[in-house]
Design a protein around this motif. Structure first.
Motif, PDB file in Angstrom:
ATOM      1  N   LEU A 283       0.596  -1.154  -0.223  1.00 59.70           N
ATOM      2  CA  LEU A 283      -0.038   0.125   0.231  1.00 59.70           C
ATOM      3  C   LEU A 283       0.631   1.549   0.116  1.00 59.70           C
ATOM      4  O   LEU A 283       0.683   2.549  -0.830  1.00 59.70           O
ATOM      5  N   ILE A 284       1.873   1.385   0.798  1.00 59.40           N
ATOM      6  CA  ILE A 284       2.981   2.640   0.741  1.00 59.40           C
ATOM      7  C   ILE A 284       3.134   2.502  -0.401  1.00 59.40           C
ATOM      8  O   ILE A 284       3.773   3.440  -1.195  1.00 59.40           O
ATOM      9  N   ASN A 285       4.091   1.677  -1.243  1.00 62.22           N
ATOM     10  CA  ASN A 285       4.615   1.602  -2.319  1.00 62.22           C
ATOM     11  C   ASN A 285       3.247   2.534  -3.469  1.00 62.22           C
ATOM     12  O   ASN A 285       3.942   2.997  -4.853  1.00 62.22           O
ATOM     13  N   ARG A 286       2.079   1.194  -3.670  1.00 62.33           N
ATOM     14  CA  ARG A 286       1.693   1.986  -3.963  1.00 62.33           C
ATOM     15  C   ARG A 286       0.543   3.913  -4.077  1.00 62.33           C
ATOM     16  O   ARG A 286      -0.155   4.120  -5.215  1.00 62.33           O
ATOM     17  N   LEU A 287       0.494   3.764  -3.319  1.00 58.74           N
ATOM     18  CA  LEU A 287       0.427   5.210  -2.915  1.00 58.74           C
ATOM     19  C   LEU A 287       1.395   5.978  -2.574  1.00 58.74           C
ATOM     20  O   LEU A 287       1.193   7.307  -2.269  1.00 58.74           O
ATOM     21  N   GLU A 288       2.656   5.804  -3.163  1.00 58.82           N
ATOM     22  CA  GLU A 288       3.583   6.465  -3.211  1.00 58.82           C
ATOM     23  C   GLU A 288       4.364   6.916  -1.645  1.00 58.82           C
ATOM     24  O   GLU A 288       4.309   8.696  -1.863  1.00 58.82           O
ATOM     25  N   LEU A 289       4.042   6.977  -0.789  1.00 55.10           N
ATOM     26  CA  LEU A 289       4.063   6.679   0.774  1.00 55.10           C
ATOM     27  C   LEU A 289       5.923   7.480   1.193  1.00 55.10           C
ATOM     28  O   LEU A 289       5.949   8.292   1.391  1.00 55.10           O
ATOM     29  N   TRP A 290       6.687   6.427   0.565  1.00 55.91           N
ATOM     30  CA  TRP A 290       7.679   6.226   1.004  1.00 55.91           C
ATOM     31  C   TRP A 290       8.514   7.638   1.121  1.00 55.91           C
ATOM     32  O   TRP A 290       9.706   7.843   2.346  1.00 55.91           O
ATOM     33  N   PRO A 291       8.642   8.544   0.244  1.00 58.22           N
ATOM     34  CA  PRO A 291       9.457  10.248   0.535  1.00 58.22           C
ATOM     35  C   PRO A 291       8.622  10.624   1.342  1.00 58.22           C
ATOM     36  O   PRO A 291       9.356  11.787   2.805  1.00 58.22           O
ATOM     37  N   LYS A 292       7.418  10.904   1.872  1.00 58.77           N
ATOM     38  CA  LYS A 292       7.056  11.261   3.474  1.00 58.77           C
ATOM     39  C   LYS A 292       6.952  11.060   4.565  1.00 58.77           C
ATOM     40  O   LYS A 292       7.011  11.243   5.101  1.00 58.77           O
ATOM     41  N   LEU A 293       7.208   9.556   4.358  1.00 56.41           N
ATOM     42  CA  LEU A 293       6.987   8.692   5.873  1.00 56.41           C
ATOM     43  C   LEU A 293       8.719   9.255   6.215  1.00 56.41           C
ATOM     44  O   LEU A 293       9.023   9.136   6.879  1.00 56.41           O
ATOM     45  N   LEU A 294      10.113   9.128   5.079  1.00 58.47           N
ATOM     46  CA  LEU A 294      10.968   8.663   5.198  1.00 58.47           C
ATOM     47  C   LEU A 294      11.237  11.140   5.292  1.00 58.47           C
ATOM     48  O   LEU A 294      12.156  10.305   6.292  1.00 58.47           O
ATOM     49  N   ARG A 295      10.571  11.313   5.316  1.00 62.87           N
ATOM     50  CA  ARG A 295      11.196  12.868   5.731  1.00 62.87           C
ATOM     51  C   ARG A 295      10.504  12.998   7.323  1.00 62.87           C
ATOM     52  O   ARG A 295      11.709  13.803   8.327  1.00 62.87           O
ATOM     53  N   ARG A 296       9.257  12.379   7.455  1.00 61.98           N
ATOM     54  CA  ARG A 296       9.244  12.547   8.252  1.00 61.98           C
ATOM     55  C   ARG A 296      10.028  12.061   9.535  1.00 61.98           C
ATOM     56  O   ARG A 296      10.191  11.729  10.576  1.00 61.98           O
ATOM     57  N   GLN A 297      10.640  10.845   8.799  1.00 62.51           N
ATOM     58  CA  GLN A 297      11.799   9.671   9.601  1.00 62.51           C
ATOM     59  C   GLN A 297      12.997  11.051  10.781  1.00 62.51           C
ATOM     60  O   GLN A 297      13.370  10.733  11.408  1.00 62.51           O
ATOM     61  N   GLN A 298      13.269  10.717   8.878  1.00 60.86           N
ATOM     62  CA  GLN A 298      15.032  12.825   9.493  1.00 60.86           C
ATOM     63  C   GLN A 298      13.510  13.473  10.232  1.00 60.86           C
ATOM     64  O   GLN A 298      14.969  14.137  11.382  1.00 60.86           O
TER      65      GLN A 298
ATOM     66  N   ASP B 157      13.706  22.823   4.298  1.00 60.07           N
ATOM     67  CA  ASP B 157      12.875  21.832   3.441  1.00 60.07           C
ATOM     68  C   ASP B 157      13.525  21.802   2.238  1.00 60.07           C
ATOM     69  O   ASP B 157      13.555  19.728   2.226  1.00 60.07           O
ATOM     70  N   ASN B 158      14.600  22.446   1.738  1.00 62.88           N
ATOM     71  CA  ASN B 158      15.731  21.200   1.168  1.00 62.88           C
ATOM     72  C   ASN B 158      16.551  20.860   1.150  1.00 62.88           C
ATOM     73  O   ASN B 158      17.063  19.207  -0.087  1.00 62.88           O
ATOM     74  N   PHE B 159      16.545  20.626   2.644  1.00 63.85           N
ATOM     75  CA  PHE B 159      17.592  19.813   2.524  1.00 63.85           C
ATOM     76  C   PHE B 159      17.472  18.802   3.140  1.00 63.85           C
ATOM     77  O   PHE B 159      18.034  17.548   2.736  1.00 63.85           O
ATOM     78  N   LEU B 160      16.044  18.392   3.615  1.00 66.79           N
ATOM     79  CA  LEU B 160      15.707  17.606   4.422  1.00 66.79           C
ATOM     80  C   LEU B 160      15.298  16.640   2.826  1.00 66.79           C
ATOM     81  O   LEU B 160      15.017  15.327   2.346  1.00 66.79           O
ATOM     82  N   SER B 161      14.824  17.109   1.418  1.00 67.20           N
ATOM     83  CA  SER B 161      14.476  17.241   0.361  1.00 67.20           C
ATOM     84  C   SER B 161      15.638  15.736  -0.322  1.00 67.20           C
ATOM     85  O   SER B 161      15.636  14.819  -0.732  1.00 67.20           O
ATOM     86  N   GLN B 162      16.589  16.600   0.134  1.00 67.91           N
ATOM     87  CA  GLN B 162      17.746  15.745  -0.568  1.00 67.91           C
ATOM     88  C   GLN B 162      18.437  14.927   0.592  1.00 67.91           C
ATOM     89  O   GLN B 162      18.534  13.747  -0.274  1.00 67.91           O
ATOM     90  N   ARG B 163      18.168  14.794   0.988  1.00 67.63           N
ATOM     91  CA  ARG B 163      18.188  13.906   2.272  1.00 67.63           C
ATOM     92  C   ARG B 163      17.369  12.556   2.116  1.00 67.63           C
ATOM     93  O   ARG B 163      17.794  11.655   2.259  1.00 67.63           O
ATOM     94  N   VAL B 164      15.951  12.695   1.872  1.00 68.50           N
ATOM     95  CA  VAL B 164      15.321  11.543   1.022  1.00 68.50           C
ATOM     96  C   VAL B 164      15.453  11.178  -0.139  1.00 68.50           C
ATOM     97  O   VAL B 164      15.500  10.056  -0.117  1.00 68.50           O
ATOM     98  N   GLU B 165      15.817  12.205  -1.003  1.00 69.20           N
ATOM     99  CA  GLU B 165      16.711  11.965  -2.294  1.00 69.20           C
ATOM    100  C   GLU B 165      16.937  10.451  -1.851  1.00 69.20           C
ATOM    101  O   GLU B 165      17.701   9.694  -3.075  1.00 69.20           O
ATOM    102  N   LEU B 166      18.683  10.788  -1.598  1.00 75.06           N
ATOM    103  CA  LEU B 166      20.203  10.058  -0.936  1.00 75.06           C
ATOM    104  C   LEU B 166      19.105   8.781  -0.277  1.00 75.06           C
ATOM    105  O   LEU B 166      19.447   7.362  -0.945  1.00 75.06           O
ATOM    106  N   LEU B 167      18.351   8.120   0.681  1.00 74.40           N
ATOM    107  CA  LEU B 167      17.409   7.222   0.980  1.00 74.40           C
ATOM    108  C   LEU B 167      17.138   6.716  -0.077  1.00 74.40           C
ATOM    109  O   LEU B 167      17.168   5.180  -0.184  1.00 74.40           O
TER     110      LEU B 167
END
Length: 245
Positions: free
Chosen positions: A19-34, A220-230
């Motif tokens: 469900l996470i994959n289908r809803l494309e939630l990984w970026p949001k979840l990983l940002r929240r993790q950070q 926001d840019n800093f967290l977005s870059q970290r999510v992209e790396l993850l």
């Protein structure tokens, strides 16, 4: 406090991941993790959290609020302290460069209020321009009656907003060329013929509110870059926060 499920069809771990994959939630979840890791690094004082909690629940019941979300005490305290922790982290990490960032923005933070009218028919656009110039109709009336864009619901008035956010970019130059109250002759943008009138253009200044805006953008840019790396499977630079600074 356990999660309240609406029925007996509990999600398995495999179903949850799909469900996470289908809803494309990984970026949001990983940002929240950070973000939550930043909260842990900053360590907001309990006295500060308690004071904010009192204000937060001034008009709502604490237990009812927590039960509705299946939260425990630490979830509530995280929710309350997160914005302050992110601000403190951003201020420490990016604060020394805020002045340079503001100067580099080259006026893109200036606040603009303008009136917009869009129609697809070139002839109608020119007719409305003439009527506006001759005072036969007000811009608000024309926008409400004839504009084919969403601005018609606001009688054509848009803003205040940072002028650098306007799209397409040529609108920035057009508005900067106008004096307050001046109407621009119709010009084509894609399928539209647009009429613009500058209402107000206020130069941005580096006050406390602007500093917060710039710090938030940097974070926001800093967290977005970290999510992209993850997401790409790469290692991250460790987060750092100096408690004594």
């Amino acid at each position: 406090m356990k999660m309240k499920m609406p029925c007996q069809d509990y999600l398995t771990l495999d179903e949850t991941e799909k469900l996470i994959n289908r809803l494309e939630l990984w970026p949001k979840l990983l940002r929240r993790q950070q973000e939550e890791r930043i909260v842990g690094l900053v360590g907001i004082e309990q006295e500060w959290i308690d004071a904010e909690k009192d204000k937060f629940f001034a008009d709502k019941d604490e237990m009812e609020y927590m039960n509705a979300r299946s939260w425990e005490k630490q979830d509530l305290e995280l929710h309350i302290s997160l914005p302050e922790a992110l601000f403190r982290f951003a201020k420490q990490r990016f604060g020394p460069g805020v002045e340079e960032t503001f100067l580099a923005s080259k006026g893109s933070k200036d606040q603009v209020i303008y009136s917009l009218l869009r129609v697809r028919d070139r002839g109608l656009a020119r007719e409305l321009w003439i009527r506006l110039e001759e005072g036969e109709i007000t811009f608000a009336e024309a926008a409400q009656r004839f504009s084919e864009g969403a601005e018609s619901h606001r009688k054509g008035v848009l803003g205040p907003m940072p002028i650098g956010l306007l799209q397409p970019p040529e609108m920035v130059a057009w508005l900067r060329a106008l004096k307050p109250g001046e109407l621009m002759a119709p010009r084509p943008i894609g399928e539209w013929h647009v009429l613009l009138r500058l209402e107000q253009l206020s130069p941005a200044k580096l006050d406390e509110d602007m500093r917060k805006v710039l710090l938030k953008e940097k974070l926001d840019n800093f967290l977005s870059q970290r999510v992209e790396l993850l997401l790409s499977g790469k290692n991250l630079e460790p987060l750092h926060y100096d408690q004594d600074s």
